[in-house]
Design a protein around this motif. Sequence first.
Motif, PDB file in Angstrom:
ATOM      1  N   ARG A 172      -6.939  -5.549  -1.947  1.00  0.00           N
ATOM      2  CA  ARG A 172      -7.186  -4.570  -0.845  1.00  0.00           C
ATOM      3  C   ARG A 172      -8.377  -4.824  -0.149  1.00  0.00           C
ATOM      4  N   ASP A 196       0.237   1.995   0.008  1.00  0.00           N
ATOM      5  CA  ASP A 196       0.028   2.864  -1.024  1.00  0.00           C
ATOM      6  C   ASP A 196       1.228   4.018  -0.979  1.00  0.00           C
ATOM      7  N   ASP A 239       0.793   0.826 -11.240  1.00  0.00           N
ATOM      8  CA  ASP A 239       0.970   1.705  -9.812  1.00  0.00           C
ATOM      9  C   ASP A 239       2.316   2.245  -9.888  1.00  0.00           C
TER      10      ASP A 239
END
Length: 342
Positions: A172, A196, A239
């Motif tokens: 990122r 995201d 995630d």
Amino acid sequence: MKLTRTKALAAVASAAGLALALTGCAGDAAAPSESPAAGGDGAFPVTIEHAFGESVIEQAPERIATWGWGAADAVLALGEVPVAIPAEMYGGDENGVLPWIAEELDALGAETPALLTSGAEGQLPIEEMLAAAPDVVLAPYSGITEEEYTQLTDAGVDVVAYPEVAWSTPWRDVISIVGEALGQADEAEQVLADIDASIAEQAAAHPEFEGLSIAEVWNVAGTFYVYLPADPRVQFAEDLGFVSAESVTELDTGEATFYYTLSYEQLDKLEADVLLIYGDTEAEVDEFLASEQGQLLPQVPEGEVVKVIGQSAIASVAPPTALSLTWGMDDFIAAIEEGLAE
């Protein structure tokens, strides 16, 4: 020691080092990248600190070159076309162009940039780079050395190296640094927000992933690798709702920050709800899972095994980039679904 990105991450799982000869032929240099919006909003000059000091970019670069992993992807995601990028033979085509980069170039209607080849130990090809006549070289996730940095800056090229340690910048941050260098910090944040959002959408669509413990591994040439929570591919699974299995950290031998090797005699200790195993070919993975050693893994008899197969699929998450994660996400999710369904 100078390491290529492939050796440092995707190919660390090979006992042979997967010492890839990056011999892709250089393509025609792309047309210079122009950034009128970036230069017109007062973003410049930009000062970026890195391991070798700081670089001051006085105005929006018109000729952008990249080195290492992920920077080219970030430049393209921001709508710019580099004049030179590294050839990537692991996961790339016969010339070293990664599939997600090829698709983005096609979408932008751009020619393939000059493809830079590296030496056996990942050396930056100074002459090839200077032949592309860049205004700036973006290398925030790379193995660029101070000597190479100095050679480029002495030639009048602005260079953005990694913030602290070679091959260690979070993916990122690579996107954010590239955005800052191009005067497009806000646009870079939007790229990250879009990624995201895509991950969150997949997580919401698969509540069955939530809370399942996972161990991510790769068996290559007689060596068994386990990836730690610090590895981006494990973070991606988290995630999506998975949690890194406690056994993964309990068995850690401290060899590196993002992986360790585990002896075959200890494979029965790698407890997890799901085993995710990487491999260049399905035959390679199936042969190992059917072996005496593979059968020691607790998940194999139960069928809780996810197989991620192919160089491009592996490269897309090791580590992810501004383009690769969304490019490979559907296939990655499909592999998980298939593994959990068996």
